[in-house]
Design a protein around this motif. Structure first.
Motif, PDB file in Angstrom:
ATOM      1  N   PHE A   7      39.736 -37.211 -10.531  1.00  0.00           N
ATOM      2  CA  PHE A   7      39.225 -35.863 -10.469  1.00  0.00           C
ATOM      3  C   PHE A   7      40.423 -35.035 -10.532  1.00  0.00           C
ATOM      4  CE2 PHE A   7      35.756 -38.478  -9.047  1.00  0.00           C
ATOM      5  CZ  PHE A   7      34.668 -37.575  -9.010  1.00  0.00           C
ATOM      6  N   PHE A   8      41.688 -35.301 -10.888  1.00  0.00           N
ATOM      7  CA  PHE A   8      42.741 -34.695 -10.741  1.00  0.00           C
ATOM      8  C   PHE A   8      43.503 -34.769 -11.967  1.00  0.00           C
ATOM      9  CE2 PHE A   8      41.569 -35.626  -6.259  1.00  0.00           C
ATOM     10  CZ  PHE A   8      41.786 -34.485  -5.726  1.00  0.00           C
ATOM     11  N   SER A   9      44.279 -34.212 -11.991  1.00  0.00           N
ATOM     12  CA  SER A   9      45.339 -33.881 -13.543  1.00  0.00           C
ATOM     13  C   SER A   9      46.856 -34.276 -13.013  1.00  0.00           C
ATOM     14  CB  SER A   9      45.290 -32.469 -13.907  1.00  0.00           C
ATOM     15  OG  SER A   9      44.106 -32.163 -14.238  1.00  0.00           O
ATOM     16  N   ILE A  10      47.230 -35.018 -11.959  1.00  0.00           N
ATOM     17  CA  ILE A  10      48.531 -35.293 -12.032  1.00  0.00           C
ATOM     18  C   ILE A  10      48.702 -36.398 -12.618  1.00  0.00           C
ATOM     19  CG2 ILE A  10      49.785 -36.517  -9.779  1.00  0.00           C
ATOM     20  CD1 ILE A  10      47.861 -35.091  -7.629  1.00  0.00           C
ATOM     21  N   PRO A  11      50.085 -36.230 -13.380  1.00  0.00           N
ATOM     22  CA  PRO A  11      50.674 -37.060 -14.018  1.00  0.00           C
ATOM     23  C   PRO A  11      50.957 -38.426 -13.545  1.00  0.00           C
ATOM     24  CG  PRO A  11      51.628 -35.012 -14.603  1.00  0.00           C
ATOM     25  CD  PRO A  11      50.877 -35.054 -13.286  1.00  0.00           C
ATOM     26  N   ASP A  12      50.941 -39.790 -14.405  1.00  0.00           N
ATOM     27  CA  ASP A  12      51.023 -41.118 -13.836  1.00  0.00           C
ATOM     28  C   ASP A  12      52.321 -41.273 -13.171  1.00  0.00           C
ATOM     29  OD1 ASP A  12      48.342 -41.544 -14.298  1.00  0.00           O
ATOM     30  OD2 ASP A  12      48.997 -42.700 -16.111  1.00  0.00           O
ATOM     31  N   ALA A  20      50.109 -31.289   1.981  1.00  0.00           N
ATOM     32  CA  ALA A  20      49.886 -30.292   3.128  1.00  0.00           C
ATOM     33  C   ALA A  20      50.783 -29.217   2.745  1.00  0.00           C
ATOM     34  CB  ALA A  20      50.753 -31.239   4.323  1.00  0.00           C
ATOM     35  N   TYR A  21      51.342 -29.241   1.426  1.00  0.00           N
ATOM     36  CA  TYR A  21      52.442 -28.190   1.186  1.00  0.00           C
ATOM     37  C   TYR A  21      51.292 -27.392   0.217  1.00  0.00           C
ATOM     38  CZ  TYR A  21      55.372 -25.980  -2.251  1.00  0.00           C
ATOM     39  OH  TYR A  21      56.046 -24.847  -3.057  1.00  0.00           O
ATOM     40  N   MET A  22      50.662 -27.939  -0.794  1.00  0.00           N
ATOM     41  CA  MET A  22      49.622 -27.363  -1.691  1.00  0.00           C
ATOM     42  C   MET A  22      49.101 -28.404  -2.343  1.00  0.00           C
ATOM     43  SD  MET A  22      50.287 -24.521  -4.710  1.00  0.00           S
ATOM     44  CE  MET A  22      50.909 -23.139  -3.670  1.00  0.00           C
ATOM     45  N   SER A  23      47.891 -28.468  -2.269  1.00  0.00           N
ATOM     46  CA  SER A  23      46.797 -29.400  -2.898  1.00  0.00           C
ATOM     47  C   SER A  23      46.887 -29.235  -4.428  1.00  0.00           C
ATOM     48  CB  SER A  23      45.592 -29.354  -2.520  1.00  0.00           C
ATOM     49  OG  SER A  23      44.783 -28.292  -2.964  1.00  0.00           O
ATOM     50  N   PRO A  24      46.777 -30.356  -5.211  1.00  0.00           N
ATOM     51  CA  PRO A  24      46.547 -29.898  -6.522  1.00  0.00           C
ATOM     52  C   PRO A  24      45.204 -29.470  -6.846  1.00  0.00           C
ATOM     53  CG  PRO A  24      46.200 -32.465  -6.299  1.00  0.00           C
ATOM     54  CD  PRO A  24      46.948 -31.747  -4.851  1.00  0.00           C
ATOM     55  N   SER A  25      44.659 -28.949  -7.862  1.00  0.00           N
ATOM     56  CA  SER A  25      43.324 -28.541  -7.973  1.00  0.00           C
ATOM     57  C   SER A  25      42.595 -29.703  -8.713  1.00  0.00           C
ATOM     58  CB  SER A  25      43.142 -27.395  -9.069  1.00  0.00           C
ATOM     59  OG  SER A  25      43.649 -26.143  -8.538  1.00  0.00           O
ATOM     60  N   LEU A  26      41.299 -29.632  -8.191  1.00  0.00           N
ATOM     61  CA  LEU A  26      40.236 -30.562  -8.992  1.00  0.00           C
ATOM     62  C   LEU A  26      40.202 -30.182 -10.354  1.00  0.00           C
ATOM     63  CD1 LEU A  26      38.021 -30.646  -6.164  1.00  0.00           C
ATOM     64  CD2 LEU A  26      38.680 -32.837  -7.257  1.00  0.00           C
ATOM     65  N   LYS A  27      39.895 -31.180 -11.337  1.00  0.00           N
ATOM     66  CA  LYS A  27      39.487 -30.513 -12.538  1.00  0.00           C
ATOM     67  C   LYS A  27      38.410 -29.486 -12.717  1.00  0.00           C
ATOM     68  CE  LYS A  27      41.342 -34.678 -14.781  1.00  0.00           C
ATOM     69  NZ  LYS A  27      40.953 -35.729 -15.693  1.00  0.00           N
ATOM     70  N   THR A  28      37.349 -29.829 -11.669  1.00  0.00           N
ATOM     71  CA  THR A  28      36.243 -28.845 -11.759  1.00  0.00           C
ATOM     72  C   THR A  28      36.473 -27.659 -11.124  1.00  0.00           C
ATOM     73  OG1 THR A  28      35.751 -29.996  -9.574  1.00  0.00           O
ATOM     74  CG2 THR A  28      34.495 -30.887 -11.598  1.00  0.00           C
ATOM     75  N   VAL A  29      37.581 -27.524 -10.238  1.00  0.00           N
ATOM     76  CA  VAL A  29      38.046 -26.361  -9.761  1.00  0.00           C
ATOM     77  C   VAL A  29      38.595 -25.560 -10.757  1.00  0.00           C
ATOM     78  CG1 VAL A  29      39.437 -25.290  -7.829  1.00  0.00           C
ATOM     79  CG2 VAL A  29      37.948 -27.063  -7.301  1.00  0.00           C
ATOM     80  N   LEU A 365      42.918 -38.724  -2.015  1.00  0.00           N
ATOM     81  CA  LEU A 365      42.244 -39.722  -2.622  1.00  0.00           C
ATOM     82  C   LEU A 365      42.716 -39.819  -4.030  1.00  0.00           C
ATOM     83  CD1 LEU A 365      38.443 -38.714  -2.116  1.00  0.00           C
ATOM     84  CD2 LEU A 365      39.993 -40.408  -0.630  1.00  0.00           C
ATOM     85  N   TYR A 366      43.915 -38.862  -4.414  1.00  0.00           N
ATOM     86  CA  TYR A 366      44.419 -39.145  -5.635  1.00  0.00           C
ATOM     87  C   TYR A 366      45.576 -40.230  -5.618  1.00  0.00           C
ATOM     88  CZ  TYR A 366      46.792 -35.190  -3.667  1.00  0.00           C
ATOM     89  OH  TYR A 366      47.280 -34.226  -2.472  1.00  0.00           O
ATOM     90  N   ASN A 367      45.912 -40.545  -4.318  1.00  0.00           N
ATOM     91  CA  ASN A 367      47.150 -41.593  -3.841  1.00  0.00           C
ATOM     92  C   ASN A 367      46.523 -42.819  -3.860  1.00  0.00           C
ATOM     93  OD1 ASN A 367      48.461 -38.911  -2.054  1.00  0.00           O
ATOM     94  ND2 ASN A 367      49.567 -39.976  -3.656  1.00  0.00           N
ATOM     95  N   THR A 368      47.684 -43.773  -4.016  1.00  0.00           N
ATOM     96  CA  THR A 368      47.029 -45.205  -3.725  1.00  0.00           C
ATOM     97  C   THR A 368      48.310 -45.767  -2.940  1.00  0.00           C
ATOM     98  OG1 THR A 368      48.548 -45.964  -5.509  1.00  0.00           O
ATOM     99  CG2 THR A 368      46.438 -45.525  -6.126  1.00  0.00           C
TER     100      THR A 368
END
Length: 385
Positions: A7-12, A20-29, A365-368
Motif C-alpha cells: 500500500f506504500f512506496s517505501i523502497p526495499d 511518529a515523525y511523518m508517515s509515508p503516504s499511501l499510494k491511494t492518498v 503496517l509497512y514494517n516487518t
C-alpha cells in the motif's frame, strides 16, 4: 494481520521506523492528491457544492474513526496549535485556576496554555514521571491522578507521549477530572489512527489531531472534535464557510452573525482544499478498514522479539501494558556511543528519531519483524565495538 507494504512506496532498502515523525503516504492518498491538484487546472468544473461535499465526507470519516455519533462535533484544522487555540480561548478561566500538563509534552499543546496563563493569571502545573524506571508508566499515571484537584480547570495531555510512547489512562483521568468539573483536552496526534480511541468511552471536551502522522494524511491538515462545552464559543478565525447558510453563494453578501451548528464554527478557512481534503479522506477510510486495534496488535506481534532482545542488552523500554506498540522509546544502556549508533543507522538506512534520552521507534503496517531485528543487530554491534 499481515504487513501491508504494497500500500506504500517505501523502497526495499529503507528501514523506516519513524512514522511518529511523518508517515509515508499511501499510494491511494498520493493519487487523490494528484487528482485534486489537477482539478484546479479546470476551475470551471468546480461547482458551489464542491466546496462543501468533501468537507462533510472528511468530517464523517473522522467521526467514524473516533466513534463519535455526530460528525458536526468535528472540525477541520490546519495544525494542532490551531485546534488547541480554539479550545483555550473559549474556556471560562478564573484567576488562580490550574492547567495540568505532563512533562515534555509536545510544544503545540503547551505554548497556547502558557500565553493564556500569563494573560489570565493562571498556573500551569506539570506532572513529571518518577525518577526511576521501575514501574514508570503506572506511577506517572498515579501522579497525574493525584495532581487533579479543586484548582484544576483543564487537564490537557496526549493519549500517547510523543517521546517514549507512555500511555495515559484517559478513562481514569476523565473520571477524576469530572469530580472537580475540570475539562479534558486531548492531543491525539501520536495515537489516533494507530491506537484505539473512542469518544463514547472517554468523552473528552476536545480532541485535536495533526493529520500527517498516524492519520496517514497530508501535512497542514488535521482534525478536531469539540464537545458541547465549546458549541457556543468564538473561533479564532472568522471565515465565510463557518457561517450559517454559507452554502448559498448568492446570499453571501447577506452577512450572517450565526455560525454553522455545533463545532462547525471551528474549521479553518479554505478547508475545502481540493488536494489535501480528499487525501485525508482516503487515508482515514483506509484506517477504518484496517482498524486501529489491528494496527496496534500488529505492532505488538512484530516488535516483541526485538523488545526482549533490547532489554537483554540493558536498554529500558516501558512495560508492555504501560506503553503503545506503534511508538515506544528505547533508553540505551550506559556506555553506548550514541553518535556512533546514529552513524551506523544512517549507513544501514535505518530511520528513527531521538527524543530526549530515548531512541524513538515508531512502526506501522509497512514494517516487518526483520526491520526491528535489524535495528537490534546494529545496536548490539555498536555496543560491542
Amino acid at each position: 494481520m499481515d504487513h501491508q507494504k504494497d500500500f506504500f512506496s517505501i523502497p526495499d532498502h529503507i528501514t523506516y521506523l519513524n512514522g511518529a515523525y511523518m508517515s509515508p503516504s499511501l499510494k491511494t492518498v498520493e493519487e487523490a492528491g494528484i487528482r485534486g491538484l489537477k482539478r484546479k487546472s479546470l476551475p470551471f468544473e468546480i461547482t458551489d457544492i464542491d466546496f462543501f461535499k468533501e468537507r462533510t465526507l472528511l468530517k464523517q470519516a473522522f467521526a467514524k474513526l473516533i466513534h463519535a455519533d455526530d460528525h458536526e462535533f468535528t472540525a477541520i484544522i490546519p495544525s494542532v496549535s490551531y485546534g488547541i487555540a480554539n479550545a483555550a480561548n473559549n474556556i471560562d478561566f478564573k484567576e488562580g485556576d490550574e492547567i495540568l500538563v505532563v512533562q515534555e509534552q509536545f510544544p503545540s499543546n503547551i505554548y497556547n496554555w502558557q500565553h493564556i496563563a500569563e494573560e489570565k493569571k493562571l498556573t500551569i502545573k506539570t506532572v513529571n514521571p518518577p525518577e526511576t524506571f521501575q514501574d514508570r508508566g503506572r506511577l506517572w499515571n498515579r501522579y497525574l491522578l493525584e495532581a487533579i484537584g479543586p484548582k484544576t480547570k483543564v487537564v490537557t495531555l496526549p493519549q500517547v507521549h510523543w517521546a517514549d510512547g507512555t500511555v495515559f489512562d484517559l478513562k481514569a483521568i476523565r473520571k477524576k477530572s469530572r469530580e472537580f468539573d475540570a475539562l479534558l483536552i486531548i492531543d491525539g496526534t501520536q495515537s489516533v489512527g494507530a491506537f484505539p480511541f473512542s469518544i463514547k468511552e472517554i468523552d473528552p471536551d476536545a480532541l485535536v489531531c495533526g493529520g500527517y502522522k498516524w492519520l496517514l494524511g497530508p501535512y497542514s491538515l488535521g482534525m478536531a472534535y469539540y464537545g458541547s462545552y465549546f458549541h457556543n464559543g468564538n473561533p479564532i478565525e472568522h471565515n465565510w464557510m463557518n457561517r450559517k447558510d454559507s452554502e448559498d453563494f448568492s446570499r453571501l453578501v447577506n452577512y450572517n452573525d450565526e455560525y454553522q451548528p455545533k463545532a462547525g464554527r471551528f474549521s479553518v478557512g479554505e478547508s475545502s482544499n481540493f488536494a489535501l481534503t480528499p487525501m485525508l479522506i482516503k487515508a482515514i477510510e483506509q484506517l477504518i478498514e484496517w482498524k486501529p486495534e489491528n494496527i496496534q496488535e500488529y505492532g505488538r506481534s512484530i516488535s516483541g522479539e526485538a523488545v526482549a532482545a533490547l532489554r537483554e542488552l540493558g536498554c529500558f523500554i516501558e512495560e508492555d501494558n504501560s506503553r503503545a506498540h506503534h511508538l515506544f522509546g528505547v533508553f540505551p544502556p550506559e556506555g553506548l556511543d550514541i553518535n556512533k549508533l546514529k552513524a551506523a543507522f544512517k549507513e544501514e538506512n535505518i530511520f528513527v528519531s531521538y527524543r530526549g534520552d530515548a531512541i524513538r521507534i515508531s512502526l506501522h503496517l509497512y514494517n516487518t519483524a526483520e526491520d526491528l531485528n535489524k535495528l537490534v543487530r546494529i545496536l548490539k554491534n555498536t555496543l560491542g565495538s
